[in-house]
Design a protein around this motif. Structure first.
Motif, PDB file in Angstrom:
ATOM      1  N   UNK A 146       0.867  -1.177   0.000  1.00  0.00           N
ATOM      2  CA  UNK A 146       0.000   0.000   0.000  1.00  0.00           C
ATOM      3  C   UNK A 146       0.904   1.227   0.000  1.00  0.00           C
ATOM      4  N   UNK A 147       1.075   1.831  -1.167  1.00  0.00           N
ATOM      5  CA  UNK A 147       2.069   2.895  -1.329  1.00  0.00           C
ATOM      6  C   UNK A 147       1.470   4.286  -1.419  1.00  0.00           C
ATOM      7  N   UNK A 206       7.034  -3.109  -0.882  1.00  0.00           N
ATOM      8  CA  UNK A 206       6.243  -2.657   0.244  1.00  0.00           C
ATOM      9  C   UNK A 206       6.130  -3.733   1.304  1.00  0.00           C
ATOM     10  N   UNK A 207       5.170  -3.566   2.198  1.00  0.00           N
ATOM     11  CA  UNK A 207       4.952  -4.537   3.263  1.00  0.00           C
ATOM     12  C   UNK A 207       3.588  -5.185   3.078  1.00  0.00           C
ATOM     13  N   UNK A 234       1.246  -9.171   3.156  1.00  0.00           N
ATOM     14  CA  UNK A 234       1.272 -10.568   2.712  1.00  0.00           C
ATOM     15  C   UNK A 234       1.573 -10.663   1.221  1.00  0.00           C
ATOM     16  N   UNK A 235       0.859  -9.895   0.412  1.00  0.00           N
ATOM     17  CA  UNK A 235       1.034  -9.995  -1.038  1.00  0.00           C
ATOM     18  C   UNK A 235       2.391  -9.456  -1.483  1.00  0.00           C
ATOM     19  N   UNK A 236       2.865  -8.399  -0.838  1.00  0.00           N
ATOM     20  CA  UNK A 236       4.179  -7.864  -1.182  1.00  0.00           C
ATOM     21  C   UNK A 236       5.261  -8.915  -0.928  1.00  0.00           C
ATOM     22  N   UNK A 237       5.175  -9.609   0.201  1.00  0.00           N
ATOM     23  CA  UNK A 237       6.167 -10.633   0.509  1.00  0.00           C
ATOM     24  C   UNK A 237       6.088 -11.801  -0.469  1.00  0.00           C
ATOM     25  N   UNK A 238       4.867 -12.169  -0.865  1.00  0.00           N
ATOM     26  CA  UNK A 238       4.706 -13.228  -1.861  1.00  0.00           C
ATOM     27  C   UNK A 238       5.388 -12.823  -3.169  1.00  0.00           C
TER      28      UNK A 238
END
Length: 296
Positions: A118-119, A131-132, A134-138
């Motif tokens: 979420x930027x 970013x940070x 769940x989806x960013x890490x995936x």
């Protein structure tokens, strides 16, 4: 070109295979069931099973495999599956490439705009930090897996925006509601949603396969839009009102973490690499895209 597509049964993969074949390319798709034609090859990414010969002679491998992000509620088990399905498929492809004396020249591996988390209103080119969430890490781990391809393989990781199609696509259940005149923005509607039409994302994949571009590529239209603008354009093209805004608390109550990451987060993404390379969009503006979605 000889192109192998993994994950060809989804919205993008199905249209991409048709588009590439229509352009004269030789396309083979990897399937998890018994092949029904000579253009299909069976694989089992969950078990890391793929005959390397399926990739022999390929110019480009396009990896679209992964469990659907919004298909089911985000239980802890489902979140693990979202990541593992992507990593297993990518590892299987990379390992098969590594067992060939001459691996494919190019691997185009799907990622997503969610790489940026979420930027807010920050302008996001390909060199922006992850970013940070769940989806960013995936996305970070998914891209890293693709970059384990053998030396000499050109790796492209496509950070795709929301795909607009006439059947809904990434808009999920929202487009049918708009067609009925009972849809509207989600939350305050000020979140930026990078978007691209289905024909344009397929054209972008072909463009990248034929280019010498490598690394991350933001795959979205050049005109940015927040959700209010996107919904208004689609509703106008459909000649329907869009008054029924869904409040953020209601979305969180029903969808939990999925609401914040999928629907309420914003990414003001810019397709800097595609623009610099001279890619031509069929639907560069939101007005053109909405008219196409509406069938006009």
């Amino acid at each position: 070109m000889h192109i192998v597509i993994a994950g060809a049964s989804g919205l993008i993969g199905t249209q991409l295979a048709t588009t590439l074949r229509g352009a004269g390319h030789d396309v083979v798709t990897l399937v998890r069931r018994k092949p029904s034609s000579p253009t299909e090859v069976r694989w089992d990414p969950a078990a890391h099973l793929l005959d390397p010969l399926a990739l022999a002679g390929a110019d480009t491998v396009i990896n679209l495999s992964g469990a659907g992000i919004g298909d089911r509620p985000w239980t802890s088990t489902r979140i693990k599956e979202l990541l593992s399905s992507r990593l297993r498929a990518t590892h299987t492809l990379v390992e098969a490439m590594g067992r060939l004396d001459e691996p494919p020249r190019t691997l185009i591996s799907q990622s997503g705009a969610d790489f940026y988390g979420d930027s807010g209103s920050a302008q996001l080119r390909e060199d922006a930090s992850p970013g940070s969430g769940i989806l960013a890490q995936i996305c970070v781990e998914w891209e890293a897996a693709a970059h384990r391809a053998p030396a000499g393989v050109r790796v492209v990781t496509t950070r795709s925006g929301i795909v607009l199609s006439r059947s809904g696509g990434s808009m999920g259940r929202l487009l049918p509601l708009l067609r009925l005149g009972v849809g509207g923005p989600l939350g305050n509607g000020r979140q930026y949603w990078p978007w691209i039409t289905l024909p344009d994302i397929c054209a972008a994949f072909e463009f990248l396969a034929l280019s010498d571009i490598h690394g991350p590529v933001n795959v979205c239209a050049p005109q940015e839009a927040d959700m209010n603008s996107l919904i208004a354009a689609l509703a106008s093209a459909l000649h329907r009102p869009a008054y029924f805004r869904v409040p953020a608390p209601a979305l969180r109550l029903v969808m939990g973490k999925m609401a914040d990451e999928l629907l309420l987060s914003g990414k003001r993404m810019e397709p800097a690499v595609l623009e610099a390379a001279g890619f031509q969009w069929q639907h560069p503006s939101l007005t053109q895209a909405a008219a196409w979605v509406a069938g006009r």
